[in-house]
Each structure stands twice: as structure tokens, then as C-alpha cells.
Scaffold this motif. Structure first.
Motif, PDB file in Angstrom:
ATOM      1  N   LEU A  12       0.826  -1.210   0.000  1.00  0.00           N
ATOM      2  CA  LEU A  12       0.000   0.000   0.000  1.00  0.00           C
ATOM      3  C   LEU A  12       0.858   1.256   0.000  1.00  0.00           C
ATOM      4  O   LEU A  12       0.665   2.154  -0.821  1.00  0.00           O
ATOM      5  CB  LEU A  12      -0.915   0.018   1.220  1.00  0.00           C
ATOM      6  N   ILE A  13       1.796   1.354   0.929  1.00  0.00           N
ATOM      7  CA  ILE A  13       2.575   2.587   1.061  1.00  0.00           C
ATOM      8  C   ILE A  13       3.596   2.724  -0.049  1.00  0.00           C
ATOM      9  O   ILE A  13       4.058   3.840  -0.345  1.00  0.00           O
ATOM     10  CB  ILE A  13       3.242   2.680   2.454  1.00  0.00           C
ATOM     11  N   ARG A  14       3.955   1.637  -0.719  1.00  0.00           N
ATOM     12  CA  ARG A  14       4.903   1.717  -1.845  1.00  0.00           C
ATOM     13  C   ARG A  14       4.176   1.912  -3.179  1.00  0.00           C
ATOM     14  O   ARG A  14       4.813   1.987  -4.222  1.00  0.00           O
ATOM     15  CB  ARG A  14       5.769   0.454  -1.912  1.00  0.00           C
ATOM     16  N   THR A  15       2.862   2.006  -3.159  1.00  0.00           N
ATOM     17  CA  THR A  15       2.086   2.244  -4.372  1.00  0.00           C
ATOM     18  C   THR A  15       2.047   3.737  -4.682  1.00  0.00           C
ATOM     19  O   THR A  15       1.778   4.546  -3.792  1.00  0.00           O
ATOM     20  CB  THR A  15       0.653   1.704  -4.207  1.00  0.00           C
ATOM     21  N   PRO A  16       2.321   4.137  -5.918  1.00  0.00           N
ATOM     22  CA  PRO A  16       2.234   5.566  -6.277  1.00  0.00           C
ATOM     23  C   PRO A  16       0.858   6.138  -5.951  1.00  0.00           C
ATOM     24  O   PRO A  16      -0.166   5.450  -6.062  1.00  0.00           O
ATOM     25  CB  PRO A  16       2.491   5.560  -7.794  1.00  0.00           C
ATOM     26  N   ASN A  17       0.843   7.404  -5.553  1.00  0.00           N
ATOM     27  CA  ASN A  17      -0.371   8.163  -5.205  1.00  0.00           C
ATOM     28  C   ASN A  17      -0.913   7.835  -3.819  1.00  0.00           C
ATOM     29  O   ASN A  17      -1.928   8.401  -3.413  1.00  0.00           O
ATOM     30  CB  ASN A  17      -1.504   7.965  -6.225  1.00  0.00           C
ATOM     31  N   ILE A  18      -0.251   6.931  -3.085  1.00  0.00           N
ATOM     32  CA  ILE A  18      -0.674   6.656  -1.704  1.00  0.00           C
ATOM     33  C   ILE A  18       0.381   7.207  -0.758  1.00  0.00           C
ATOM     34  O   ILE A  18       1.526   6.742  -0.740  1.00  0.00           O
ATOM     35  CB  ILE A  18      -0.880   5.152  -1.456  1.00  0.00           C
ATOM     36  N   GLY A  19      -0.006   8.225   0.000  1.00  0.00           N
ATOM     37  CA  GLY A  19       0.877   8.796   1.008  1.00  0.00           C
ATOM     38  C   GLY A  19       0.446   8.379   2.395  1.00  0.00           C
ATOM     39  O   GLY A  19      -0.512   7.609   2.557  1.00  0.00           O
ATOM     40  N   PRO A  20       1.116   8.883   3.417  1.00  0.00           N
ATOM     41  CA  PRO A  20       0.760   8.491   4.788  1.00  0.00           C
ATOM     42  C   PRO A  20      -0.694   8.770   5.161  1.00  0.00           C
ATOM     43  O   PRO A  20      -1.336   7.932   5.793  1.00  0.00           O
ATOM     44  CB  PRO A  20       1.721   9.328   5.649  1.00  0.00           C
ATOM     45  N   VAL A  21      -1.229   9.943   4.768  1.00  0.00           N
ATOM     46  CA  VAL A  21      -2.610  10.266   5.141  1.00  0.00           C
ATOM     47  C   VAL A  21      -3.592   9.307   4.482  1.00  0.00           C
ATOM     48  O   VAL A  21      -4.490   8.751   5.129  1.00  0.00           O
ATOM     49  CB  VAL A  21      -2.942  11.725   4.771  1.00  0.00           C
ATOM     50  N   SER A  22      -3.430   9.085   3.167  1.00  0.00           N
ATOM     51  CA  SER A  22      -4.350   8.180   2.476  1.00  0.00           C
ATOM     52  C   SER A  22      -4.171   6.747   2.951  1.00  0.00           C
ATOM     53  O   SER A  22      -5.140   5.979   3.006  1.00  0.00           O
ATOM     54  CB  SER A  22      -4.158   8.278   0.961  1.00  0.00           C
ATOM     55  N   TRP A  23      -2.944   6.351   3.320  1.00  0.00           N
ATOM     56  CA  TRP A  23      -2.716   5.006   3.858  1.00  0.00           C
ATOM     57  C   TRP A  23      -3.535   4.805   5.130  1.00  0.00           C
ATOM     58  O   TRP A  23      -4.220   3.786   5.284  1.00  0.00           O
ATOM     59  CB  TRP A  23      -1.229   4.791   4.138  1.00  0.00           C
ATOM     60  N   HIS A  24      -3.456   5.762   6.028  1.00  0.00           N
ATOM     61  CA  HIS A  24      -4.210   5.650   7.285  1.00  0.00           C
ATOM     62  C   HIS A  24      -5.717   5.641   7.024  1.00  0.00           C
ATOM     63  O   HIS A  24      -6.459   4.897   7.681  1.00  0.00           O
ATOM     64  CB  HIS A  24      -3.842   6.795   8.230  1.00  0.00           C
ATOM     65  N   GLN A  25      -6.180   6.442   6.080  1.00  0.00           N
ATOM     66  CA  GLN A  25      -7.607   6.461   5.768  1.00  0.00           C
ATOM     67  C   GLN A  25      -8.062   5.117   5.200  1.00  0.00           C
ATOM     68  O   GLN A  25      -9.148   4.630   5.540  1.00  0.00           O
ATOM     69  CB  GLN A  25      -7.907   7.586   4.784  1.00  0.00           C
ATOM     70  N   LEU A  26      -7.237   4.524   4.351  1.00  0.00           N
ATOM     71  CA  LEU A  26      -7.580   3.216   3.793  1.00  0.00           C
ATOM     72  C   LEU A  26      -7.652   2.152   4.887  1.00  0.00           C
ATOM     73  O   LEU A  26      -8.559   1.311   4.903  1.00  0.00           O
ATOM     74  CB  LEU A  26      -6.548   2.815   2.733  1.00  0.00           C
ATOM     75  N   MET A  27      -6.692   2.186   5.806  1.00  0.00           N
ATOM     76  CA  MET A  27      -6.682   1.201   6.880  1.00  0.00           C
ATOM     77  C   MET A  27      -7.881   1.374   7.802  1.00  0.00           C
ATOM     78  O   MET A  27      -8.483   0.391   8.248  1.00  0.00           O
ATOM     79  CB  MET A  27      -5.372   1.296   7.659  1.00  0.00           C
ATOM     80  N   GLN A  28      -8.238   2.608   8.091  1.00  0.00           N
ATOM     81  CA  GLN A  28      -9.397   2.841   8.948  1.00  0.00           C
ATOM     82  C   GLN A  28     -10.687   2.432   8.243  1.00  0.00           C
ATOM     83  O   GLN A  28     -11.621   1.936   8.859  1.00  0.00           O
ATOM     84  CB  GLN A  28      -9.468   4.313   9.351  1.00  0.00           C
ATOM     85  N   ARG A  29     -10.739   2.650   6.941  1.00  0.00           N
ATOM     86  CA  ARG A  29     -11.965   2.358   6.197  1.00  0.00           C
ATOM     87  C   ARG A  29     -12.160   0.860   5.994  1.00  0.00           C
ATOM     88  O   ARG A  29     -13.284   0.347   6.096  1.00  0.00           O
ATOM     89  CB  ARG A  29     -11.933   3.067   4.840  1.00  0.00           C
ATOM     90  N   PHE A  30     -11.063   0.125   5.709  1.00  0.00           N
ATOM     91  CA  PHE A  30     -11.198  -1.285   5.347  1.00  0.00           C
ATOM     92  C   PHE A  30     -10.694  -2.243   6.425  1.00  0.00           C
ATOM     93  O   PHE A  30     -10.940  -3.445   6.338  1.00  0.00           O
ATOM     94  CB  PHE A  30     -10.477  -1.553   4.022  1.00  0.00           C
TER      95      PHE A  30
END
Length: 360
Positions: A12-30
Motif C-alpha cells: 500500500l505505502i509503496r504504491t504511487p499516489n498513496i501517502g501516509p494520510v491516504s494510507w491511514h484512511q484506507l486502513m481505517q476504512r477497510f
């Protein structure tokens, strides 16, 4: 955490366009990295683009390389992660560390300053770090020339943390290679970037947020008005941590940044007792919280194309606060965050400091 979940989180974090904020949002959402990976393509399509996921092989190779270097990955909900850094909104999802993370659970103070520091500033930094270490305080700095180097050397009798802007296998500046290796052997070395990453200019502000986030307070010893040290200090202030500065001669350009901080309300520092007095009340308020647990998958908000358009039309090339987008759109905050996440995954959104965003 299973090996498959660690691989998914790293992908997830090594995927382009995913930064720390979006990583945390994805983890909280899913609720898990594996579930987030499955949902990513659809989210990107709804944002008007496509997403190229980091392959599992890339994550596997990184884990093997890190282990070969005598280091390990520490995710933000692992026990060895800095409890203070975990509270920062854009905290790194994963850090690569060498040696003892237990020192992060003790009171921590960051010492930063000019790379071209004067001899007297380096002497003060070295002595202050030694005095703090003798009092059981962990000294955090960035392994740069000048003040950072002096602080690490001074704290070697106790505990010191070196946070670098490169991969954990690359020493910068080159003359600090022996010091960096010693910290990675006897103290604690921390990197956010994967092995092999050169220290590019954009990595240093990210490194600075880690230094500020790990510490109860930041001491600045000589700094130009627009230096990276002042970025670290301002991040510390944004995080609700103590900002401290050592005054200097108004005739020395290297003292202008510190004098400016003091004028703006930073605590004036002359001795180790000044530092301990300043961070003492904060230390009492910043008691370690239990490890973060990601929430169970959240129910998807009903979002139509009209809702997405209402949010996207409020965005432009000029950064704007997310709260302002929520207010003007009239949509629930969670729904707005979902649209922003979709746009970011599609490569159409850029995040800025202070919870601001803009279109690319």
C-alpha cells in the motif's frame, strides 16, 4: 500480524499516489491492508484514473533486503513504534529501524540546528545532549553536519536516535558514515524510505516531521530564517510539542532563526534545566496510549456523481483547507474524505501541510 498482511500494508505505502494520510484512511476504512488492496482499483476508477499497485515481489524483496542489513520494519501499530509519533496525523505507516526502539518510550527531546554551525554552537549542542542523556532523556536528531552531529556525539553515553532522509543503507553526509553505523549498532537508526533511496531534497521535510513527532520538544541551536531546522520547529509547534531555541548574536545570520522563534514565543534555552522545565509538563500530558488498533471496515457512504462533482468543483490548483471543502460542499465530512481519497488514488489530488489540498 500475518506475513501476508505485512506484505499488503507495505505494498500500500509503496504504491504511487498513496501517502501516509491516504494510507491511514484506507486502513481505517477497510480494517486491513489485504482488504484495502482489493478495493483500490475501484476507488481509483471512481476518482477518474487508474492505479498501478506495487507488486508483491517488490515488498518481498524489500523485507529481505532490510533483514539482510540487520534492520526491520516497524508498522505504526507495532509495539516498537514511537508512541509520540503515532499521534501525528501524517505519521509514517512503517519505519525501518536498526537496534533498540525501547528508548522511544522514554522522554525524548530533539536537537537540531545549522549545518554550518559555529564552533561554540557545536560545543553547546554536544554538552546539552550529554546532559540530557545523563538525565535519562533520549536525544533525537537528523545526522546532518554541524549541530545534529554534535548532538548525537554528545548523547552517545546515553540514548540517541538518528533519523535519516535516505534508505537505511546509505550514509549522508558521507563523512558521517562511521557515526551512522555506530548509531545503528549501539543506539537507534530510523529511516522512512526503502533501502537504496538516495537523500533527495523532498525527503528532508518528511524526515523533519519524524524528528519533531518523536520528541516531547525540539531545541533549535543556530538556524537561518528559512532553514530545515525551523521547519522541524514549526512542525513541533503544530503537533502541540514544546519549541525551544538558544539565543544568539543579532550580528550572526545563523542566529536569526532562533531569535525569530523566541520572538514568536519559543522558550529561551540556556541550560539543561531550562529544557527539562519546559518539557516536564508536556511529558506528564503525553502518557503512552495503548497500541492503535485499526477499526473494522466502515460502511460505505452513499455517494452519487452529483456528490462527487460538488466536492471536485470546489478544488483547484491553489491549496485549500479540507474543513473549508466540507463546509462549502454541505456534504458529510466522511463523504468528502472518501471523494478526496478517490481523487488522490487517481493521481489528481495533492496534499499539503496543514490539512490542505489542491488539484494536480
Amino acid at each position: 500480524m500475518t506475513h501476508a498482511e505485512r506484505i499488503a500494508r507495505l505494498r500500500l505505502i509503496r504504491t504511487p499516489n498513496i501517502g501516509p494520510v491516504s494510507w491511514h484512511q484506507l486502513m481505517q476504512r477497510f480494517g486491513s491492508g489485504e482488504a484495502a488492496l482489493e478495493a483500490l482499483p475501484d476507488l481509483a476508477v471512481r476518482g477518474g484514473g487508474k492505479l498501478r499497485l506495487a507488486p508483491a515481489e517488490v515488498a518481498e524483496r524489500e523485507i529481505a533486503r532490510v533483514a539482510a542489513l540487520g534492520a526491520r520494519h516497524v508498522f505504526c501499530d507495532d509495539g516498537g513504534y514511537s508512541p509520540l509519533l503515532r499521534e501525528v496525523e501524517a505519521a509514517p505507516p512503517v519505519l525501518i529501524v536498526r537496534r533498540d526502539t525501547a528508548m522511544l518510550e522514554r522522554p525524548c527531546v530533539a536537537i537540531v540546528g545549522a549545518r554550518n554551525a559555529s564552533a561554540i554552537a557545536c560545543r553547546f549542542a554536544r554538552q546539552l545532549a550529554a546532559d540530557l542523556a545523563a538525565r535519562g532523556v533520549t536525544v533525537v536528531s537528523g545526522l546532518a553536519r554541524g549541530v545534529d552531529t554534535a548532538a548525537h556525539v554528545g548523547a552517545m553515553g546515553g540514548n540517541t536516535v538518528g533519523v535519516i532522509a535516505s534508505g537505511i543503507d546509505i550514509a549522508f553526509p558521507p563523512e558521517n558514515a562511521a557515526l551512522q553505523d555506530r548509531i545503528g549498532t549501539d543506539q537507534l537508526l530510523v529511516a522512512e524510505q526503502p533501502p537504496g533511496t538516495e537523500p533527495l531534497a523532498r525527503h528532508f521535510p518528511a524526515r523533519n516531521r519524524i524528528i519533531a513527532g518523536m520528541a516531547h520538544g525540539t531545541v533549535v541551536i543556530e538556524a537561518a530564517p528559512k532553514s530545515g531546522s525551523l521547519i522541524t520547529a514549526r512542525r513541533a509547534g503544530d503537533y502541540g510539542r514544546e519549541v525551544m531555541a538558544v539565543p544568539g548574536s543579532p550580528l550572526d545570520p545563523r542566529a536569526q532563526g532562533c531569535n525569530l522563534l523566541i520572538r514568536e514565543g519559543a522558550t529561551l534555552i540556556q541550560t539543561v534545566d531550562d529544557v527539562l522545565e519546559a518539557v516536564g509538563p508536556i511529558d506528564a500530558r503525553m502518557a503512552r496510549e495503548p497500541r492503535q488498533a485499526f477499526a473494522a471496515p466502515a460502511a460505505a457512504e452513499p455517494m452519487g456523481e452529483g456528490d462527487r462533482a460538488a466536492v471536485a468543483n470546489l478544488l483547484g490548483p491553489t491549496p485549500v483547507a479540507i474543513d473549508e471543502i466540507v463546509r462549502q460542499s454541505g456534504r458529510p465530512a466522511a463523504a468528502v474524505q472518501l471523494v478526496l481519497l478517490e481523487l488522490e488514488l487517481a493521481g489528481r489530488l495533492e496534499r499539503h501541510a496543514g490539512a490542505r489540498i489542491s488539484l494536480l
